[in-house]
Design an enzyme around this catalytic site. Structure first.
Site, PDB file in Angstrom:
ATOM      1  CB  CYS A 129      16.965 -86.305 -45.472  1.00 31.53           C
ATOM      2  SG  CYS A 129      16.210 -87.891 -45.114  1.00 31.53           S
ATOM      3  CG  HIS A 271      18.426 -84.860 -42.018  1.00 32.41           C
ATOM      4  ND1 HIS A 271      17.064 -84.718 -41.955  1.00 32.41           N
ATOM      5  CD2 HIS A 271      18.668 -86.185 -42.227  1.00 32.41           C
ATOM      6  CE1 HIS A 271      16.505 -85.914 -42.114  1.00 32.41           C
ATOM      7  NE2 HIS A 271      17.454 -86.812 -42.280  1.00 32.41           N
ATOM      8  CG  ASN A 301      14.682 -88.992 -40.653  1.00 35.93           C
ATOM      9  OD1 ASN A 301      14.299 -88.016 -41.296  1.00 35.93           O
ATOM     10  ND2 ASN A 301      15.653 -89.788 -41.078  1.00 35.93           N
TER      11      ASN A 301
HETATM   12  O1  UT7 Z   1      17.509 -89.790 -43.060  1.00 37.43           O
HETATM   13  C1  UT7 Z   1      18.617 -90.636 -43.175  1.00 37.43           C
HETATM   14  C2  UT7 Z   1      18.332 -92.069 -43.042  1.00 37.43           C
HETATM   15  N1  UT7 Z   1      18.732 -92.837 -41.935  1.00 37.43           N
HETATM   16  C3  UT7 Z   1      19.695 -92.641 -41.026  1.00 37.43           C
HETATM   17  O2  UT7 Z   1      20.361 -91.667 -40.970  1.00 37.43           O
HETATM   18  C4  UT7 Z   1      19.925 -93.766 -40.055  1.00 37.43           C
HETATM   19  C5  UT7 Z   1      21.342 -93.858 -39.580  1.00 37.43           C
HETATM   20  N2  UT7 Z   1      21.524 -95.008 -38.729  1.00 37.43           N
HETATM   21  C6  UT7 Z   1      21.047 -95.091 -37.452  1.00 37.43           C
HETATM   22  O3  UT7 Z   1      20.452 -94.146 -36.967  1.00 37.43           O
HETATM   23  C7  UT7 Z   1      21.338 -96.354 -36.678  1.00 37.43           C
HETATM   24  O4  UT7 Z   1      22.149 -97.210 -37.443  1.00 37.43           O
HETATM   25  C8  UT7 Z   1      20.045 -97.100 -36.214  1.00 37.43           C
HETATM   26  C9  UT7 Z   1      19.356 -96.314 -35.117  1.00 37.43           C
HETATM   27  C10 UT7 Z   1      19.111 -97.289 -37.381  1.00 37.43           C
HETATM   28  C11 UT7 Z   1      20.434 -98.462 -35.659  1.00 37.43           C
HETATM   29  O5  UT7 Z   1      21.337 -98.327 -34.587  1.00 37.43           O
HETATM   30  P1  UT7 Z   1      22.642 -99.203 -34.519  1.00 37.43           P
HETATM   31  O6  UT7 Z   1      23.343 -98.826 -33.277  1.00 37.43           O
HETATM   32  O7  UT7 Z   1      23.398 -99.009 -35.812  1.00 37.43           O
HETATM   33  O8  UT7 Z   1      22.065-100.667 -34.372  1.00 37.43           O
HETATM   34  P2  UT7 Z   1      22.305-101.953 -35.289  1.00 37.43           P
HETATM   35  O9  UT7 Z   1      21.535-101.859 -36.561  1.00 37.43           O
HETATM   36  O10 UT7 Z   1      23.774-102.232 -35.389  1.00 37.43           O
HETATM   37  O11 UT7 Z   1      21.688-103.077 -34.372  1.00 37.43           O
HETATM   38  C12 UT7 Z   1      22.229-103.404 -33.086  1.00 37.43           C
HETATM   39  C13 UT7 Z   1      21.325-104.428 -32.450  1.00 37.43           C
HETATM   40  C14 UT7 Z   1      21.009-105.615 -33.363  1.00 37.43           C
HETATM   41  O12 UT7 Z   1      20.882-106.756 -32.560  1.00 37.43           O
HETATM   42  P3  UT7 Z   1      22.100-107.803 -32.432  1.00 37.43           P
HETATM   43  O13 UT7 Z   1      22.391-108.246 -33.834  1.00 37.43           O
HETATM   44  O14 UT7 Z   1      23.219-107.035 -31.807  1.00 37.43           O
HETATM   45  O15 UT7 Z   1      21.520-108.864 -31.563  1.00 37.43           O
HETATM   46  C15 UT7 Z   1      19.658-105.250 -33.935  1.00 37.43           C
HETATM   47  O16 UT7 Z   1      18.924-106.406 -34.307  1.00 37.43           O
HETATM   48  O17 UT7 Z   1      20.059-103.816 -32.141  1.00 37.43           O
HETATM   49  C16 UT7 Z   1      19.019-104.583 -32.740  1.00 37.43           C
HETATM   50  N3  UT7 Z   1      17.950-103.648 -33.120  1.00 37.43           N
HETATM   51  C17 UT7 Z   1      16.971-103.301 -32.280  1.00 37.43           C
HETATM   52  N4  UT7 Z   1      16.700-103.648 -31.006  1.00 37.43           N
HETATM   53  C18 UT7 Z   1      15.624-103.101 -30.426  1.00 37.43           C
HETATM   54  C19 UT7 Z   1      17.787-102.997 -34.301  1.00 37.43           C
HETATM   55  N5  UT7 Z   1      16.690-102.237 -34.229  1.00 37.43           N
HETATM   56  C20 UT7 Z   1      16.164-102.394 -32.993  1.00 37.43           C
HETATM   57  C21 UT7 Z   1      15.041-101.861 -32.342  1.00 37.43           C
HETATM   58  N6  UT7 Z   1      14.817-102.239 -31.053  1.00 37.43           N
HETATM   59  N7  UT7 Z   1      14.223-100.984 -32.935  1.00 37.43           N
END
Ligand code: UT7
Length: 344
Positions: A129, A271, A301
């Site tokens: 990125c 970004h 993204n």
């Molecule tokens: O270009 C650079 C690359 N990437 C980034 O910069 C990404 C940076 N990170 C993020 O943007 C965030 O970490 C995400 C948007 C990817 C995820 O958000 P989060 O608040 O960190 O969620 P999490 O991974 O901690 O998941 C929280 C909950 C989990 O469920 P439980 O374990 O609490 O029951 C996940 O299974 O949300 C669940 N979850 C979803 N639920 C609905 C994860 N993805 C999804 C989804 N829809 N798409």
């Protein structure tokens, strides 16, 4: 870890400065909404929008003839027209991407051919990125040194080809797009110029965002496909933290090395990985969101394409005017991070 302090760049040996002459962008026609995604994986529009700020993204129709180099070509033609330049006026192509048409040959060579050019250097840049800002920095150095007059810098991705459509943690985030800039020589005394670029990397964080197969370490075979190792993987929470930290540090580094205060900045183009990351960075920098340019809601993204497409849109709709101070600030897999401060 704070990036090492670095001074703003000196003039080139001939007193040359570089500036962005023109920009261009291109997107696939096909739109994929959060509601569409909720039919593929267990997710919802509410969850995606609340956690990321994304509503839709564009998806390449590869079987219908779309390609990474095709989007780059469309964006490059727009920029060339705006710069009143023929393709033959280009001296070099720097093509930032992690989703080239093929691993061999370089997609920059494919674009060179599509532009009807021969002989000029064409280089692929893999900085994820951060790739566009890496390219801008290299182009700036070539133009200031007097070696090249016009460098085409491309940030173009078809990430939807690398996404695991069964992984709701990643497939909701990414989209396809191309953004380009033509970097050329600023006229003597002209204020418009690239004021500074600062590039960094921290390879110890290489396992926050990776793709196991596809390179020379792991051949794509049936087992790899069964284990879904040929798709992008990410440790979202860890990247989130590193993203906020590096974006804040790089913004401060750019401002301090130019003797500027945040209040003097007209526009901030970070970004676009997650709107919540962008808001957290703006808050820490004490920068009102009105001065932050975003396009993540419509496009998601798009990796190396987020910054050039956001810049292009803001220039085209008149938000960014000649003389404005614009800070581009990036991070990506690697990790790579950096900034480019320009007087538009
Ligand atoms: O270009 C650079 C690359 N990437 C980034 O910069 C990404 C940076 N990170 C993020 O943007 C965030 O970490 C995400 C948007 C990817 C995820 O958000 P989060 O608040 O960190 O969620 P999490 O991974 O901690 O998941 C929280 C909950 C989990 O469920 P439980 O374990 O609490 O029951 C996940 O299974 O949300 C669940 N979850 C979803 N639920 C609905 C994860 N993805 C999804 C989804 N829809 N798409």
């Amino acid at each position: 870890m704070k990036p090492p302090a670095a001074a703003a760049k000196p003039d080139g040996p001939h007193g040359f400065h570089a500036k962005i002459l023109a920009t261009g962008s291109a997107f696939p026609k096909k739109r994929l909404t959060n509601h569409d995604l909720a039919k593929i994986v267990d997710t919802s529009d509410e969850w995606i929008f609340a956690r990321t700020g994304i509503r839709t993204r564009r998806v390449a129709d590869i079987k219908g003839g779309d390609s990474n180099s095709g989007f780059a070509l469309e964006a490059a033609r727009k920029a060339l027209k705006r710069a009143k330049l023929e393709p033959a006026g280009l001296d070099m192509i720097l093509y930032a991407t992690v989703s080239p048409d093929r691993i061999i040959p370089a997609v920059s060579c494919i674009l060179q051919d599509k532009l009807g050019l021969k002989n000029i250097p064409a280089v692929d840049l893999s900085a994820a990125c951060s790739g566009f800002v890496y390219g801008l920095s290299i182009a700036d150095a070539f133009v200031r040194s007097g070696q090249h007059k016009h460098v085409l810098v491309v940030g173009s991705e078809v990430l939807t080809s690398l996404v695991d459509w069964e992984d709701r943690g990643t497939c909701i985030l990414f989209g396809d797009a191309a953004g380009v800039a033509i970097v050329g020589r600023a006229e003597p005394g002209e204020k418009s110029r690239i004021l500074s670029t600062h590039l960094h990397a921290d390879g110890s964080l290489k396992e926050l965002f990776w793709m196991e197969a596809g390179g020379s370490l792991l051949r794509v075979d049936e087992e790899v496909i069964r284990k879904r190792q040929n798709f992008m993987k990410m440790k979202g929470k860890e990247i989130y933290k590193e993203a906020v930290r590096t974006l804040v540090d790089c913004a401060i580094e750019a401002l301090e090395s130019n003797g500027l205060k945040i209040g003097e900045l007209d526009w901030f183009i970070p970004h676009q990985a997650n709107l919540r990351i962008i808001e957290a960075v703006a808050k820490r920098l004490d920068l009102p969101m009105e001065r932050v340019i975003t396009n993540i809601e419509q496009y998601g993204n798009t990796s190396s394409a987020t910054v050039p497409t956001a810049l292009d849109a803001a220039v085209e709709d008149g938000r960014i005017k000649r003389g404005d101070l614009v800070l581009m600030d990036v991070f990506g897999a690697g990790l790579t991070f950096g900034s480019a401060l320009i007087r538009w």
